[in-house]
Design an enzyme around this catalytic site. Structure first.
Site, PDB file in Angstrom:
ATOM      1  N   PHE A   1       0.813  -1.224   0.000  1.00  0.00           N
ATOM      2  CA  PHE A   1       0.000   0.000   0.000  1.00  0.00           C
ATOM      3  C   PHE A   1       0.844   1.271   0.000  1.00  0.00           C
ATOM      4  O   PHE A   1       0.505   2.259   0.621  1.00  0.00           O
ATOM      5  CB  PHE A   1      -1.013  -0.010   1.156  1.00  0.00           C
ATOM      6  CG  PHE A   1      -2.233  -0.816   0.788  1.00  0.00           C
ATOM      7  CD1 PHE A   1      -2.151  -2.181   0.655  1.00  0.00           C
ATOM      8  CD2 PHE A   1      -3.436  -0.198   0.511  1.00  0.00           C
ATOM      9  CE1 PHE A   1      -3.238  -2.932   0.244  1.00  0.00           C
ATOM     10  CE2 PHE A   1      -4.542  -0.940   0.107  1.00  0.00           C
ATOM     11  CZ  PHE A   1      -4.431  -2.317  -0.022  1.00  0.00           C
TER      12      PHE A   1
ATOM     13  N   CYS B   1     -15.168   0.367  -0.418  1.00  0.00           N
ATOM     14  CA  CYS B   1     -14.826   0.295   1.014  1.00  0.00           C
ATOM     15  C   CYS B   1     -14.123   1.537   1.563  1.00  0.00           C
ATOM     16  O   CYS B   1     -14.669   2.213   2.438  1.00  0.00           O
ATOM     17  CB  CYS B   1     -13.975  -0.932   1.267  1.00  0.00           C
ATOM     18  SG  CYS B   1     -14.792  -2.426   0.698  1.00  0.00           S
TER      19      CYS B   1
ATOM     20  N   ARG C   1     -17.432   1.198  -8.649  1.00  0.00           N
ATOM     21  CA  ARG C   1     -17.866   2.107  -7.573  1.00  0.00           C
ATOM     22  C   ARG C   1     -16.706   3.007  -7.120  1.00  0.00           C
ATOM     23  O   ARG C   1     -15.615   2.519  -6.865  1.00  0.00           O
ATOM     24  CB  ARG C   1     -18.397   1.295  -6.381  1.00  0.00           C
ATOM     25  CG  ARG C   1     -19.806   0.781  -6.631  1.00  0.00           C
ATOM     26  CD  ARG C   1     -20.288  -0.065  -5.501  1.00  0.00           C
ATOM     27  NE  ARG C   1     -19.633  -1.360  -5.469  1.00  0.00           N
ATOM     28  CZ  ARG C   1     -19.886  -2.298  -4.546  1.00  0.00           C
ATOM     29  NH1 ARG C   1     -20.747  -2.076  -3.590  1.00  0.00           N
ATOM     30  NH2 ARG C   1     -19.253  -3.458  -4.599  1.00  0.00           N
TER      31      ARG C   1
HETATM   32  C1  UGA Z   1     -10.138  -3.009   0.825  1.00  0.00           C
HETATM   33  C2  UGA Z   1      -9.155  -3.640   1.822  1.00  0.00           C
HETATM   34  O1  UGA Z   1      -7.859  -3.754   1.223  1.00  0.00           O
HETATM   35  C3  UGA Z   1      -9.642  -5.015   2.264  1.00  0.00           C
HETATM   36  O2  UGA Z   1      -8.762  -5.538   3.261  1.00  0.00           O
HETATM   37  C4  UGA Z   1     -11.051  -4.879   2.840  1.00  0.00           C
HETATM   38  O3  UGA Z   1     -11.581  -6.137   3.200  1.00  0.00           O
HETATM   39  C5  UGA Z   1     -11.957  -4.257   1.798  1.00  0.00           C
HETATM   40  O4  UGA Z   1     -11.441  -2.971   1.408  1.00  0.00           O
HETATM   41  C6  UGA Z   1     -13.346  -4.129   2.398  1.00  0.00           C
HETATM   42  O5  UGA Z   1     -13.509  -3.374   3.358  1.00  0.00           O
HETATM   43  O6  UGA Z   1     -14.236  -4.893   2.017  1.00  0.00           O
HETATM   44  P1  UGA Z   1     -10.607  -3.262  -1.806  1.00  0.00           P
HETATM   45  O7  UGA Z   1     -11.483  -2.058  -1.643  1.00  0.00           O
HETATM   46  O8  UGA Z   1     -11.124  -4.448  -2.545  1.00  0.00           O
HETATM   47  O9  UGA Z   1     -10.157  -3.811  -0.347  1.00  0.00           O
HETATM   48  O10 UGA Z   1      -9.315  -2.817  -2.594  1.00  0.00           O
HETATM   49  P2  UGA Z   1      -7.802  -2.448  -2.268  1.00  0.00           P
HETATM   50  O11 UGA Z   1      -6.916  -3.397  -2.975  1.00  0.00           O
HETATM   51  O12 UGA Z   1      -7.570  -2.256  -0.836  1.00  0.00           O
HETATM   52  O13 UGA Z   1      -7.674  -1.039  -3.022  1.00  0.00           O
HETATM   53  C7  UGA Z   1      -8.457   0.092  -2.649  1.00  0.00           C
HETATM   54  C8  UGA Z   1      -8.053   1.290  -3.495  1.00  0.00           C
HETATM   55  O14 UGA Z   1      -6.774   1.751  -3.130  1.00  0.00           O
HETATM   56  C9  UGA Z   1      -7.989   1.023  -4.997  1.00  0.00           C
HETATM   57  O15 UGA Z   1      -8.524   2.119  -5.687  1.00  0.00           O
HETATM   58  C10 UGA Z   1      -6.503   0.866  -5.259  1.00  0.00           C
HETATM   59  O16 UGA Z   1      -6.141   1.143  -6.585  1.00  0.00           O
HETATM   60  C11 UGA Z   1      -5.932   1.864  -4.269  1.00  0.00           C
HETATM   61  N1  UGA Z   1      -4.528   1.584  -3.879  1.00  0.00           N
HETATM   62  C12 UGA Z   1      -4.218   0.462  -3.190  1.00  0.00           C
HETATM   63  C13 UGA Z   1      -3.543   2.501  -4.196  1.00  0.00           C
HETATM   64  O17 UGA Z   1      -3.806   3.556  -4.833  1.00  0.00           O
HETATM   65  N2  UGA Z   1      -2.267   2.258  -3.792  1.00  0.00           N
HETATM   66  C14 UGA Z   1      -1.919   1.146  -3.100  1.00  0.00           C
HETATM   67  O18 UGA Z   1      -0.717   0.999  -2.750  1.00  0.00           O
HETATM   68  C15 UGA Z   1      -2.922   0.226  -2.790  1.00  0.00           C
END
Ligand code: UGA
Length: 435
Positions: free
Chosen positions: A253, A264, A332
């Protein structure tokens, strides 16, 4: 082996149902949506999630997993009921738990013997108590039941492997008996020594919000550092790598981008602030993370506008990646929505492509051109914007890309393209924090 009912067959409910049936339990995934259940009973999967189809089919075949609309019947039949319905944000940013409460009332109506009622949906700390009273309201015969808060940490696009190989399982329970029931459901993980956190209901609810808000905070932080790298000519990829090598920080992250989206982080950060407000507390860090996230989208738009020297009118722009991240069809709170809308409002024509999310974006933004591969999307374009980090974008042949485009201008909001290659081919380009 336990009889389990999962109420709500969305991302969380379907993955949970399929996952715990794979652990050897008998599971029925329930939903009021008749079309969805019909689809599942025909073997189709309503969402794109790598590995989910195989997991569902395997467990349907071995008769451990079924789908039904008959919610009350399966509630009566179950020993453990998982609540996995949505908790969207309301107009004020508060989590709307009304569907969760409705399900709890239904459970109360159908309580015929001891059951554990377990919430998977993300709900604010304190909701467990409300769920217990909603069940009790209709529990005329005072049948014994227990409650468990078992938050889910799966990521869309990785949900199956996250479910089958979690970092930890959190069980906030009202009794030792409920803990033993839940431990039994997760038996294969328990045997594999997955960290099992036995705690109170409120603590479990808090863990979920604290985890999501922290990750959102981490992303906003790295985005701010990346923006500063932009200005002073430092390289955020190297900065991230060096930060991540510190065990106290961890490399995950720390990827800068167009800001976090999805179902989320945007909603849970606001909900946490809302909960804190109730107790007269400020969550200043989370507030700042949201502000930075909003700014990050504007910044990406400014970058493409600058690359095109402020002139977007009648420009053909290809947007590659439409969902909120790669490997999902979920749009979303996707940053692509903002950038497309903003570009359109300035008179640009959009050609869009996502390997799996074209159809979901079409429902939100119908009046742009959708293409079936990146090559046809970029053809004759004045600029390309990469919004998500699909491997097929990472592996694009940049010479082919340049030949197809009208002018070789590219904004890489995920830092996935090779800078020396872009320079060699004389692209005019920008990214996040790698001047
Ligand atoms: C997130 C959490 O990572 C899960 O642990 C949690 O269960 C979930 O929400 C939930 O509450 O149900 P998710 O929303 O599927 O999961 O996606 P992520 O992979 O966490 O990414 C979220 C956003 O952050 C995306 O737009 C992604 O592109 C962005 N992101 C992620 C970044 O811009 N940089 C990063 O280093 C990581």
């Amino acid at each position: 082996m336990k009889n389990i009912a999962v109420v709500g067959t969305g991302y969380v409910g379907l993955v949970t149902g399929a996952g715990i049936s794979d652990f050897g339990n008998k599971v029925c995934c329930l939903d009021i949506d008749k079309a969805k259940i019909k689809l599942l009973n025909k073997g189709a999967i309503p969402i794109y999630e790598p590995g989910l189809k195989e997991l569902v089919h395997r467990n349907v075949k071995s008769k451990r997993l079924v789908f039904s609309n008959d919610i009350e019947e399966y509630i009566r039949h179950a020993e453990v009921i998982f609540i996995a319905v949505g908790t969207p944000e309301d107009k004020t940013g508060k989590a709307d738990i009304s569907t969760v409460i409705k399900v709890a009332e239904l459970i109360g109506n159908n309580l015929n013997n001891y059951k554990v009622v377990c919430t998977k949906s993300t709900v604010p700390a304190g909701t467990g108590k409300q769920i217990i009273s909603a069940i009790n309201k209709n529990n005329q015969n005072n049948i014994e039941f227990d409650y468990c808060s078992n938050p889910e940490f799966l990521r869309e696009g990785n949900a199956v492997s996250d479910f089958l190989r979690p970092d930890r399982v959190v069980l906030g329970v009202s009794s030792k008996k409920a803990f033993d029931y839940m431990k039994d459901i997760y038996r294969p993980l328990y045997i594999n020594k997955t960290l099992l956190i036995h705690t109170t209901i409120e603590t479990a609810e808090m863990i979920k919000y604290a985890a999501n808000a922290f990750l959102a905070l981490k992303i906003s932080y790295i985005n701010e550092v990346a923006n500063l790298c932009d200005e002073i000519g430092a390289d955020i990829n190297v900065v991230s790598e060096a930060l991540g090598a510190d065990g106290r920080i961890s490399p995950k992250f720390l990827h800068p981008g167009p800001g976090f989206g999805g179902s989320c982080f945007p909603k849970d950060t606001k909900a946490l602030i809302h909960v804190a407000k109730k107790y007269d507390l400020d969550m200043n860090t989370i507030d700042a993370a949201i502000k930075t996230n909003n700014y990050q989208r504007i910044r990406m738009f400014n970058k493409i506008e600058n690359l095109l020297e402020g002139n977007l009118k009648n420009k053909k722009i290809a947007v590659l990646g439409l969902a909120f991240k790669q490997e999902t069809d979920d749009v979303r709170e996707s940053a692509a929505i903002d950038i497309i809308s903003e570009l359109m409002s300035k008179g640009a024509f959009i050609k869009a492509y996502d390997p799996v999310a074209n159809d979901s974006m079409k429902k939100l933004i119908p009046d742009i051109e959708y293409k079936l591969n990146w090559q046809s999307a970029v053809e004759e374009c004045d600029a390309v914007v990469i919004m998500t980090e699909w491997n097929e974008f990472r592996g694009m042949n940049l010479e082919e890309l340049k030949k197809l485009m009208f002018t070789p201008i590219i904004l890489d909001t995920r830092n996935i393209l090779n800078i020396s290659e872009l320079k060699r081919l004389e692209f005019k380009f920008d990214n996040v924090g790698r001047k």
